[in-house]
Design a protein around this motif. Structure first.
Motif, PDB file in Angstrom:
ATOM      1  N   CYS A 161      -4.994   7.976  -9.031  1.00 20.31           N
ATOM      2  CA  CYS A 161      -5.629   6.795  -8.846  1.00 20.31           C
ATOM      3  C   CYS A 161      -7.130   6.544  -9.614  1.00 20.31           C
ATOM      4  CB  CYS A 161      -5.742   6.192  -7.701  1.00 20.31           C
ATOM      5  SG  CYS A 161      -5.741   4.321  -7.484  1.00 20.31           S
TER       6      CYS A 161
ATOM      7  N   TYR B  66     -10.622   4.712  -9.420  1.00 19.27           N
ATOM      8  CA  TYR B  66     -11.172   3.911  -8.565  1.00 19.27           C
ATOM      9  C   TYR B  66     -12.284   2.948  -9.202  1.00 19.27           C
ATOM     10  CZ  TYR B  66      -9.257   6.409  -4.647  1.00 19.27           C
ATOM     11  OH  TYR B  66      -8.279   7.197  -3.684  1.00 19.27           O
TER      12      TYR B  66
ATOM     13  N   LEU C 225     -14.652   7.429  -0.610  1.00 19.76           N
ATOM     14  CA  LEU C 225     -13.498   7.581  -1.743  1.00 19.76           C
ATOM     15  C   LEU C 225     -14.151   8.563  -2.729  1.00 19.76           C
ATOM     16  CD1 LEU C 225     -11.982   4.097  -2.573  1.00 19.76           C
ATOM     17  CD2 LEU C 225     -11.130   6.185  -1.206  1.00 19.76           C
TER      18      LEU C 225
ATOM     19  N   TYR D 167      -7.353   1.360  -8.537  1.00 21.91           N
ATOM     20  CA  TYR D 167      -7.819   0.369  -7.523  1.00 21.91           C
ATOM     21  C   TYR D 167      -9.165  -0.248  -7.822  1.00 21.91           C
ATOM     22  CZ  TYR D 167     -10.085  -0.447  -3.121  1.00 21.91           C
ATOM     23  OH  TYR D 167     -10.768  -1.039  -1.935  1.00 21.91           O
TER      24      TYR D 167
ATOM     25  N   LYS E 233     -12.277  -2.367  -6.674  1.00 23.45           N
ATOM     26  CA  LYS E 233     -12.863  -2.834  -5.299  1.00 23.45           C
ATOM     27  C   LYS E 233     -14.206  -3.661  -5.626  1.00 23.45           C
ATOM     28  CE  LYS E 233     -15.579  -2.004  -1.321  1.00 23.45           C
ATOM     29  NZ  LYS E 233     -16.892  -1.562  -1.227  1.00 23.45           N
TER      30      LYS E 233
ATOM     31  N   LEU F 106      -1.794   7.790  -4.733  1.00 26.34           N
ATOM     32  CA  LEU F 106      -3.305   7.877  -4.464  1.00 26.34           C
ATOM     33  C   LEU F 106      -3.728   9.035  -5.563  1.00 26.34           C
ATOM     34  CD1 LEU F 106      -3.379   6.943  -0.816  1.00 26.34           C
ATOM     35  CD2 LEU F 106      -4.285   5.475  -2.778  1.00 26.34           C
TER      36      LEU F 106
ATOM     37  N   ILE G 113       1.691   3.129  -3.545  1.00 26.26           N
ATOM     38  CA  ILE G 113       0.485   3.523  -4.670  1.00 26.26           C
ATOM     39  C   ILE G 113       0.370   5.083  -4.527  1.00 26.26           C
ATOM     40  CG2 ILE G 113      -2.110   3.700  -5.354  1.00 26.26           C
ATOM     41  CD1 ILE G 113      -2.520   1.323  -3.454  1.00 26.26           C
TER      42      ILE G 113
ATOM     43  N   TYR H 128      -8.229   2.615   4.291  1.00 30.89           N
ATOM     44  CA  TYR H 128      -6.897   3.076   4.646  1.00 30.89           C
ATOM     45  C   TYR H 128      -6.395   4.185   3.156  1.00 30.89           C
ATOM     46  CZ  TYR H 128      -1.676   2.491   4.124  1.00 30.89           C
ATOM     47  OH  TYR H 128      -0.493   2.739   4.244  1.00 30.89           O
ATOM     48  N   LEU H 129      -7.127   3.625   2.052  1.00 24.77           N
ATOM     49  CA  LEU H 129      -6.891   4.445   0.933  1.00 24.77           C
ATOM     50  C   LEU H 129      -7.741   5.867   0.930  1.00 24.77           C
ATOM     51  CD1 LEU H 129      -7.657   1.940  -2.045  1.00 24.77           C
ATOM     52  CD2 LEU H 129      -5.436   2.836  -1.238  1.00 24.77           C
TER      53      LEU H 129
ATOM     54  N   LEU I  11       0.774  -1.336  -0.058  1.00 25.42           N
ATOM     55  CA  LEU I  11       0.026  -0.100  -0.081  1.00 25.42           C
ATOM     56  C   LEU I  11       0.916   1.274   0.043  1.00 25.42           C
ATOM     57  CD1 LEU I  11      -3.032  -1.113   2.308  1.00 25.42           C
ATOM     58  CD2 LEU I  11      -2.817  -0.738  -0.260  1.00 25.42           C
TER      59      LEU I  11
END
Ligand code: 3PG
Ligand code: MG
Length: 372
Positions: free
Chosen positions: A177, A179, A192, A294, A296, A174, A172, A359-360, A169
């Motif tokens: 990024c 998503y 997010l 990322y 998910k 961020l 990355i 966390y992100l 982690l």
């Protein structure tokens, strides 16, 4: 962060908090990634001469997947001890020899798990245990006794699964990024929404569309039933969808067969099972442009071979991306196994859903803080 390299475990009693939480189908669990990677940490501790007590949870109280850890023990080929803080466990711990491993029952059977502090669960292990190892990164967002309280009373460190997650982690970028947010738990995704571009799949995509005024008719009732109170997330999406790209077509289930409809052809009487081809095309173009990604949760129902197309197409496109890619959540792990895309094609494949997302989103994870 201290790791398995930090201590000498020979002849020491180690309390290992693992995440063995698995999908339960008609009361049964099956071999899966979480069990596979946990068994590597277990093997290493055994090799180091530790006496290992594994503590883990399965499901949540009141839910169908809230079952004992007996089947997990049999898949891991370790001894199951019926109980968490009873006489059975006391005897089993007293009899542990170098390299022995036991798995205790579902820690969520104890109310103390949900009220952290120096409670009966912690007190039971004081005097019996030399080290606490947290290998459950995917539970580190929970302020639960087995995650946040043990490190206060025992010498503690990270297990290999947790260590690997945290190291990956840190890599990355961020800010850049993309998503791709899907899966069965849409509420968390809101954390997010902001500056980054989002491709909305799964139930989340449908909720975004409803928030934008699309009508799905009877399907909305089904969705409400499936999601329970998470359906209420719709009202919190207002004003947050500026950077969110939603599907333009969907695949529905017509007597088990796949049939696709454009958004304009809803509402109809069918149940949505996947994103459609046109959406797949649109999303692939975005994936090509992304500097970091990322993903998910799956885009549709991967348990059904007619409806994994969206998820597999997204994973394939992401696997070709030059940017760092992060794949998260238990269901996407299963989808990866089905699609046979090699794991090395991704920057990191995480076994975590909710903890990773937090966390992100920049939140501190109580479980990681406790290990510091
Ligand atoms: C998971 O499956 O995401 C972890 O095991 C955490 O489970 P929980 O969401 O029930 O705390
Ligand atoms: Mg989960």
């Amino acid at each position: 962060m201290k790791t398995l390299d930090s201590f000498n475990f020979k002849d020491k009693v180690v309390l290992l908090r693992a995440d063995l939480n698995s999908d339960v189908v008609r009361g049964k669990i099956f071999p899966n990634e979480r069990l596979r990677v946990s068994s590597e940490t277990i093997r290493e501790l055994k090799k180091k001469g530790a006496k290992v007590i594994i503590l883990a949870h399965q499901g949540r109280p009141g839910k169908k997947d809230f079952i004992s850890m007996k089947q997990h023990a049999s898949i891991l080929k370790v001894k199951f001890v019926d109980g968490v803080i009873n006489k059975n466990v006391e005897t089993a711990i007293a009899n542990l020899k170098k390299g022995d491993v036991i798995l205790l029952d579902n820690v969520r059977r104890l109310k103390e798990e949900f009220i952290p502090g120096k409670n009966a669960l912690v007190k039971f292990f004081i005097g019996k245990v030399d080290f606490y190892v947290n290998d459950a990164f995917s539970v580190c967002h929970r302020k639960q006794t087995s995650i946040v309280s043990f490190p206060k009373y025992f010498k503690s460190c990270a297990g290999r699964v947790l260590e690997k997650e945290v190291k990956a982690l840190r890599k990355i970028n961020l800010k850049k990024c993309l998503y791709i947010l899907g899966g069965a738990k849409p509420a968390d995704n809101i954390k997010l929404l902001g500056k980054n571009k989002v491709l909305a799949t799964g139930f989340f995509g449908q909720l975004c569309l409803i928030s934008r005024g699309i009508k799905f008719g009877g399907y909305e009732k089904f969705l409400k039933k499936m999601l329970g109170k998470e359906f209420g997330v719709i009202k919190n999406l207002k004003g947050k969808l500026g950077n969110v790209l939603t599907p333009i077509d969907y695949a529905v289930n017509v007597n088990g067969k796949r049939k696709e409809f454009l958004l304009g052809e809803f509402p109809n009487k069918y149940i949505i099972y996947d994103i459609g081809e046109k959406t797949i095309g649109l999303f692939k173009d975005e994936i090509k442009k992304a500097k970091a990604i990322y993903v998910k949760g799956p885009a549709g129902d991967c348990s059904n071979k007619n409806f994994r197309k969206g998820t597999v197409a997204i994973l394939k496109a992401v696997s070709k991306s030059k940017g760092f890619s992060l794949i998260g959540g238990g269901h996407l792990n299963d989808a990866l196994n089905i699609s046979k895309i090699p794991r090395e094609k991704f920057g990191h494949v995480s076994l975590s859903g909710g903890a990773l997302l937090r966390y992100l989103a920049g939140e501190k994870l109580p479980g990681l803080e406790a290990l510091k």
